[in-house]
Scaffold this active site. Structure first.
Site, PDB file in Angstrom:
ATOM      1  NE  ARG A 121      -4.208  -1.889   1.833  1.00 13.95           N
ATOM      2  CZ  ARG A 121      -4.275  -3.019   2.536  1.00 13.95           C
ATOM      3  NH1 ARG A 121      -3.378  -3.272   3.470  1.00 13.95           N
ATOM      4  NH2 ARG A 121      -5.233  -3.891   2.299  1.00 13.95           N
ATOM      5  CE  LYS A 143       1.589  13.169 -16.137  1.00 11.92           C
ATOM      6  NZ  LYS A 143       1.576  13.467 -17.584  1.00 11.92           N
ATOM      7  CD  GLU A 185       9.676  15.174 -23.091  1.00 12.38           C
ATOM      8  OE1 GLU A 185       9.091  16.260 -22.895  1.00 12.38           O
ATOM      9  OE2 GLU A 185       9.073  14.094 -23.267  1.00 12.38           O
ATOM     10  CE  LYS A 227       6.582  17.109 -15.291  1.00 13.80           C
ATOM     11  NZ  LYS A 227       7.433  15.969 -15.631  1.00 13.80           N
ATOM     12  CD  GLU A 237      -1.594  14.925 -17.765  1.00 21.46           C
ATOM     13  OE1 GLU A 237      -0.515  15.153 -18.311  1.00 21.46           O
ATOM     14  OE2 GLU A 237      -2.127  13.799 -17.765  1.00 21.46           O
ATOM     15  NE  ARG A 241       2.196  16.663 -14.387  1.00 18.21           N
ATOM     16  CZ  ARG A 241       2.582  15.873 -13.395  1.00 18.21           C
ATOM     17  NH1 ARG A 241       1.953  15.934 -12.228  1.00 18.21           N
ATOM     18  NH2 ARG A 241       3.593  15.045 -13.539  1.00 18.21           N
ATOM     19  CG  ASN A 245       0.637  15.650 -21.926  1.00 16.46           C
ATOM     20  OD1 ASN A 245       1.589  15.043 -21.453  1.00 16.46           O
ATOM     21  ND2 ASN A 245      -0.479  15.856 -21.246  1.00 16.46           N
ATOM     22  CG  HIS A 248       4.060  13.902 -24.905  1.00 17.41           C
ATOM     23  ND1 HIS A 248       4.764  15.058 -25.170  1.00 17.41           N
ATOM     24  CD2 HIS A 248       4.807  13.205 -24.009  1.00 17.41           C
ATOM     25  CE1 HIS A 248       5.879  15.062 -24.452  1.00 17.41           C
ATOM     26  NE2 HIS A 248       5.931  13.949 -23.755  1.00 17.41           N
ATOM     27  CG  HIS A 252       2.190   8.840 -25.949  1.00 16.62           C
ATOM     28  ND1 HIS A 252       1.487   9.298 -24.860  1.00 16.62           N
ATOM     29  CD2 HIS A 252       3.496   9.005 -25.638  1.00 16.62           C
ATOM     30  CE1 HIS A 252       2.331   9.713 -23.942  1.00 16.62           C
ATOM     31  NE2 HIS A 252       3.552   9.543 -24.390  1.00 16.62           N
ATOM     32  CG  HIS A 265       9.264   9.316 -24.660  1.00 16.38           C
ATOM     33  ND1 HIS A 265       7.938   9.058 -24.948  1.00 16.38           N
ATOM     34  CD2 HIS A 265       9.285  10.495 -23.970  1.00 16.38           C
ATOM     35  CE1 HIS A 265       7.180  10.028 -24.440  1.00 16.38           C
ATOM     36  NE2 HIS A 265       7.982  10.906 -23.848  1.00 16.38           N
TER      37      HIS A 265
END
Length: 362
Positions: A121, A143, A185, A227, A237, A241, A245, A248, A252, A265
């Site tokens: 947990r 993330k 990036e 950031k 997000e 936020r 992207n 992206h 992706h 990436h």
């Protein structure tokens, strides 16, 4: 050495940026206090190059030390790797007082953070990113996640580290291809937030690729500040936020269709940035001069700017629809530049415009 602090309502942590800063034992003591064991999560490449450096840095703490090593590559960022890591922790009788160390690039950071979030947990972890991409972006913001065959990062949670330690010393053994990938990036931040930073990148890209110490430290610090400021305002997000992207949703789609690991990436994101810029150009919301500056900088750095030859424009749409960042009331949501230094969120763009933009990047 620079130190930033990411302060949220329920969590805060330091971000240390410098060269050879892992040798400063006070940093490690401050983040590993009262821990029963350290579990280093890394890949074969990083372990071979830097394991002794890490062992030497952590041995001053006199804490039980374990290492879990996974194969190198985006294709191993999946639920099977998560299960193997958890099995390793259980066999070592690790309790909730352990601390995991994410020692590697974005793949290692995402895997380690995800394991930390679900093991018993939730346990502590530290990010020690070793790639430029992870140092300027992926290691900050909490993330975590792994890929599904139908979409990138579809399984994961927000789970913040106890600290991020960015040691530029690790970039010295980074391959040229990985270094170039990380620059996508960096360029992204200039397009989104700051034309002056973009101008600086146009002048300094050569020094950055050759790891000139002053320039690389400034670049990483600047990107981390961008950031941090966004994450503080929008941790999960919900809206703001999302602007991070840029490129992206296209990128992706490329990674998912071509196969994880076939494109780095940053390479996929570079192409995605071009497609986003072309979309904005078709909609007349950005001038052609800015589009050409974006493409030219990416090319000078050595990043790809042309769509994969074996992927047709209409093959992007199903993946873009599935992308967790893109859906807004059943529509594809895109981040588009209005000019260098400013972007906006759009969710009412017709598919024919998107397909035309993809074709224009071919």
């Amino acid at each position: 050495m620079y130190e930033l602090n990411l302060k949220l309502k329920t969590h805060q942590y330091p971000i240390f940026i410098g060269n050879s800063i892992l040798q400063k034992s006070n940093i490690l003591r401050s983040v590993c206090i009262n821990k029963s064991a350290i579990v280093l999560v890394t890949n074969h490449t990083i372990s071979t190059l830097w394991k002794q450096y890490i062992i030497d840095a952590f041995k001053v703490l006199s804490i039980q030390f374990y290492e879990f090593v996974i194969p190198d590559g985006e294709e191993y960022k999946n639920i099977e790797t998560i299960e193997k890591c958890i099995t390793f922790l259980l066999k070592k009788n690790c309790n909730r007082d352990i601390i995991l160390i994410a020692f590697g690039g974005g793949v290692i950071g995402d895997i380690t953070g995800f394991v930390a979030s679900i093991y018993q947990r939730g346990v502590s972890y530290i990010q020690i990113p070793t790639t430029l991409l992870a140092q300027v972006d992926a290691s900050i913001g909490g993330k975590t996640g792994v890929n599904h065959t139908l979409g990138k990062n579809m399984l994961g949670v927000f789970w913040h580290p106890d600290a991020v330690i960015i040691d530029t010393n690790f970039l010295n053994t980074l391959s040229r291809k990985q270094l170039v990938s990380g620059m996508a990036e960096v360029v992204k931040y200039g397009i989104i937030f700051d034309e002056l930073f973009f101008n600086w990148l146009e002048k300094k890209y050569y020094e950055l690729l050759n790891l000139k110490k002053e320039d690389i430290l400034y670049c990483i610090k600047k990107c981390c500040e961008f950031k941090v400021n966004v994450v503080i305002k929008d941790e999960r997000e919900s809206y703001l936020r999302t602007i991070l992207n840029l490129g992206h949703t296209f990128g992706h789609a490329i990674e998912s269709y071509i196969g994880y690991g076939k494109y780095l990436h940053g390479e996929a994101i570079s192409i995605g940035i071009v497609m986003a810029a072309r979309t904005a150009e078709i909609l007349n919301i950005i001038n052609t001069v800015d589009v050409q500056r974006i493409i030219y900088l990416l090319k000078k750095i050595g990043l790809p700017t042309i769509a994969p030859k074996n992927m047709n424009p209409d093959e992007y749409i199903p993946y873009m629809i599935k992308d967790k960042k893109s859906i807004n009331n059943g529509k594809i949501r895109l981040i588009l530049p209005k000019k260098i230094g400013h972007v906006e969120i759009y969710s009412d763009i017709e598919n024919k415009i998107i397909l035309r933009a993809i074709s224009n990047a071919s």
